[in-house]
Design a protein around this motif. Structure first.
Motif, mmCIF file in Angstrom:
data_model
loop_
_atom_site.group_PDB
_atom_site.id
_atom_site.type_symbol
_atom_site.label_atom_id
_atom_site.label_comp_id
_atom_site.label_asym_id
_atom_site.label_seq_id
_atom_site.Cartn_x
_atom_site.Cartn_y
_atom_site.Cartn_z
ATOM 1 N N ARG A 1 49.667 41.450 33.019
ATOM 2 C CA ARG A 1 48.789 40.275 33.055
ATOM 3 C C ARG A 1 48.909 39.463 31.766
ATOM 4 N NH1 ARG A 1 44.896 38.027 35.975
ATOM 5 N NH2 ARG A 1 43.108 37.086 34.952
ATOM 6 N N TYR A 2 49.042 40.172 30.659
ATOM 7 C CA TYR A 2 49.266 39.530 29.372
ATOM 8 C C TYR A 2 50.553 40.099 28.784
ATOM 9 C CZ TYR A 2 44.566 37.480 28.885
ATOM 10 O OH TYR A 2 43.433 36.732 29.031
ATOM 11 N N ILE B 1 39.352 34.226 41.667
ATOM 12 C CA ILE B 1 40.278 34.363 40.537
ATOM 13 C C ILE B 1 39.959 35.608 39.719
ATOM 14 C CG2 ILE B 1 41.020 33.342 38.336
ATOM 15 C CD1 ILE B 1 40.819 30.603 39.604
ATOM 16 N N ARG C 1 46.584 39.368 43.592
ATOM 17 C CA ARG C 1 47.635 38.400 43.862
ATOM 18 C C ARG C 1 47.719 37.975 45.328
ATOM 19 N NH1 ARG C 1 51.976 37.119 40.837
ATOM 20 N NH2 ARG C 1 52.240 35.614 42.524
ATOM 21 N N GLN D 1 47.085 32.832 44.971
ATOM 22 C CA GLN D 1 48.503 32.501 45.148
ATOM 23 C C GLN D 1 48.938 31.473 44.110
ATOM 24 O OE1 GLN D 1 47.849 30.928 49.078
ATOM 25 N NE2 GLN D 1 48.579 32.805 50.052
ATOM 26 N N ARG D 2 50.215 31.545 43.765
ATOM 27 C CA ARG D 2 50.769 30.563 42.829
ATOM 28 C C ARG D 2 51.939 29.878 43.515
ATOM 29 N NH1 ARG D 2 51.405 35.176 38.191
ATOM 30 N NH2 ARG D 2 49.190 35.647 37.926
ATOM 31 N N GLU E 1 51.434 34.063 32.779
ATOM 32 C CA GLU E 1 50.624 33.344 33.772
ATOM 33 C C GLU E 1 49.238 33.958 33.935
ATOM 34 O OE1 GLU E 1 52.835 32.890 37.399
ATOM 35 O OE2 GLU E 1 54.474 31.860 36.400
ATOM 36 N N GLY E 2 49.149 35.263 33.693
ATOM 37 C CA GLY E 2 47.840 35.923 33.822
ATOM 38 C C GLY E 2 46.811 35.334 32.866
ATOM 39 N N GLU E 3 47.297 34.934 31.689
ATOM 40 C CA GLU E 3 46.375 34.405 30.685
ATOM 41 C C GLU E 3 45.760 33.086 31.121
ATOM 42 O OE1 GLU E 3 47.219 34.743 26.405
ATOM 43 O OE2 GLU E 3 49.148 35.532 27.038
ATOM 44 N N GLU F 1 44.935 32.197 34.017
ATOM 45 C CA GLU F 1 43.844 32.407 34.977
ATOM 46 C C GLU F 1 42.527 32.619 34.228
ATOM 47 O OE1 GLU F 1 44.787 35.397 37.857
ATOM 48 O OE2 GLU F 1 46.615 34.377 38.492
ATOM 49 N N ASP F 2 42.592 33.320 33.102
ATOM 50 C CA ASP F 2 41.381 33.497 32.291
ATOM 51 C C ASP F 2 40.923 32.166 31.695
ATOM 52 O OD1 ASP F 2 41.290 36.151 32.881
ATOM 53 O OD2 ASP F 2 42.255 36.814 31.039
ATOM 54 N N ARG G 1 41.281 27.562 49.712
ATOM 55 C CA ARG G 1 41.819 27.500 51.062
ATOM 56 C C ARG G 1 40.710 27.517 52.105
ATOM 57 N NH1 ARG G 1 47.495 28.543 50.755
ATOM 58 N NH2 ARG G 1 47.486 28.087 52.988
ATOM 59 N N THR H 1 44.807 28.745 45.928
ATOM 60 C CA THR H 1 46.202 28.477 45.595
ATOM 61 C C THR H 1 46.229 27.686 44.295
ATOM 62 O OG1 THR H 1 46.771 28.414 47.939
ATOM 63 C CG2 THR H 1 48.374 27.485 46.414
#
Lengths: 201, 114
Positions: free
Chosen positions: A100-101, B18, B23, B27-28, B45-47, B49-50, B92, B99
């Motif tokens: 995730r990070y 989120i 996953r 969705q991305r 990419e995970g960061e 989202e935060d 959605r 998404t």
């Protein structure tokens, strides 16, 4: 095209410069993508995202999340203990291991060094104040002993450093983790390596 | 038309989804990942989202509704790693998935409704 169709497509992975801001180079890899007919868009699959992350990690000289998990399991440590070992927040290792990070490059380099045997586990344990708490037998390991050379987890236990006596080295291979009370009581040292993750934590 | 307060119901549903980090629910799109990688090559990419959550859970998140034909989509500017960043998220139909369409450095100075 049918909804849910999976297709391999080229994806350009941006490898960052050392500063982390600019792009050093682009690596094109094929990754699986899924067609979403409802919105008319290709979606990243979980596997695709994993391939992108692994490509980026390798290009940056970092361990991939899977390799980080393998390293931890080889050492017999919990995620929390790995966080303690690298003196970062308790959640940091978990976030790195799940992908995730991504760790800061300097921490990633240190993790790689442990993995490659360029820095000893003993040294990191001592710096993190974990050596006393983990086990008295750890004292018997020379500080220069690399983790790869000392711990051989893929085959029956062999040791490069022989204990002076059985009582001094009660190693039970595969059960390296100390008891919970011992872990709770070991002293927290001030953070030598300030990381953004540690700051957030 | 000025920037609008993003509806609370949309915010609650999107943030809840989120925050699961699942996953299959978050969705991305290909363009999301492609442009994010170019804008922030050193970040994961995970960061982001935060960072989405930080902004959408703030007191007064504002943005513009976007008609995508389906779902309920909002675009907005938020902060990521100290940079002004453009974000676009679709809730959605059915409200069970989101998404992520965009998280990259702005290509335009203003949102369409500003």
């Amino acid at each position: 095209m049918k909804n849910g169709t999976i297709e391999m497509q080229p994806f350009e992975v941006s490898v960052p410069e050392v500063s982390g801001e600019g792009i050093e180079r682009l690596i094109t890899i094929p990754i699986p993508m899924e067609w979403d007919a409802e919105i008319g868009e290709w979606l990243m699959t979980e596997e695709g995202s994993r391939l992108v992350e692994e490509t980026k990690c390798r290009a940056m000289g970092l361990l991939t999340p899977v390799e980080m998990k393998a390293l931890r399991e080889r050492l017999g440590f919990s995620q929390k203990q790995m966080g303690e070992l690298f003196q970062v927040g308790a959640k940091s290792w978990t976030r790195w291991e799940t992908g995730r990070y991504r760790p800061m490059r300097v921490i990633g380099l240190l993790i790689r060094a442990l993995h490659d045997g360029a820095v000893s586990l003993d040294y990191l344990l001592e710096r993190a104040g974990m050596k006393e708490a983990l086990s008295p037998w750890m004292k018997a390991i020379p500080a220069s002993t690399p983790v790869v050379g000392y711990f051989n987890f893929s085959s029956p236990p062999t040791r490069s450093v022989q204990p002076q006596s059985e009582s001094r080295s009660p190693i039970r291979w595969g059960k390296m983790r100390p008891s919970r009370p011992a872990m709770r009581s070991f002293p927290r040292r001030s953070l030598v390596l300030q990381t953004k993750e540690a700051t957030e934590a | 038309m000025p920037l609008q307060l993003i509806p609370v119901r949309w915010l609650e549903q999107v943030c809840k989804i989120i925050a699961t980090g699942d996953r299959s629910l978050v969705q991305r799109t290909r363009d999301f990942s492609r442009k994010f990688n170019i804008s922030f090559p050193g970040e994961s990419e995970g960061e982001v989202e935060d960072a989405f959550l930080d902004y959408l859970e703030s007191e007064t998140p504002v943005g513009c509704p976007v008609n995508m034909g389906r779902g309920d989509t909002w675009e907005f500017f938020f902060s990521f790693k100290g940079c002004k960043t453009y974000g676009k998220i679709m809730l959605r139909e059915g409200g069970r998935k989101v998404t992520l369409f965009s998280a990259h450095k702005p290509e335009k100075k203003r949102l369409w409704c500003e």
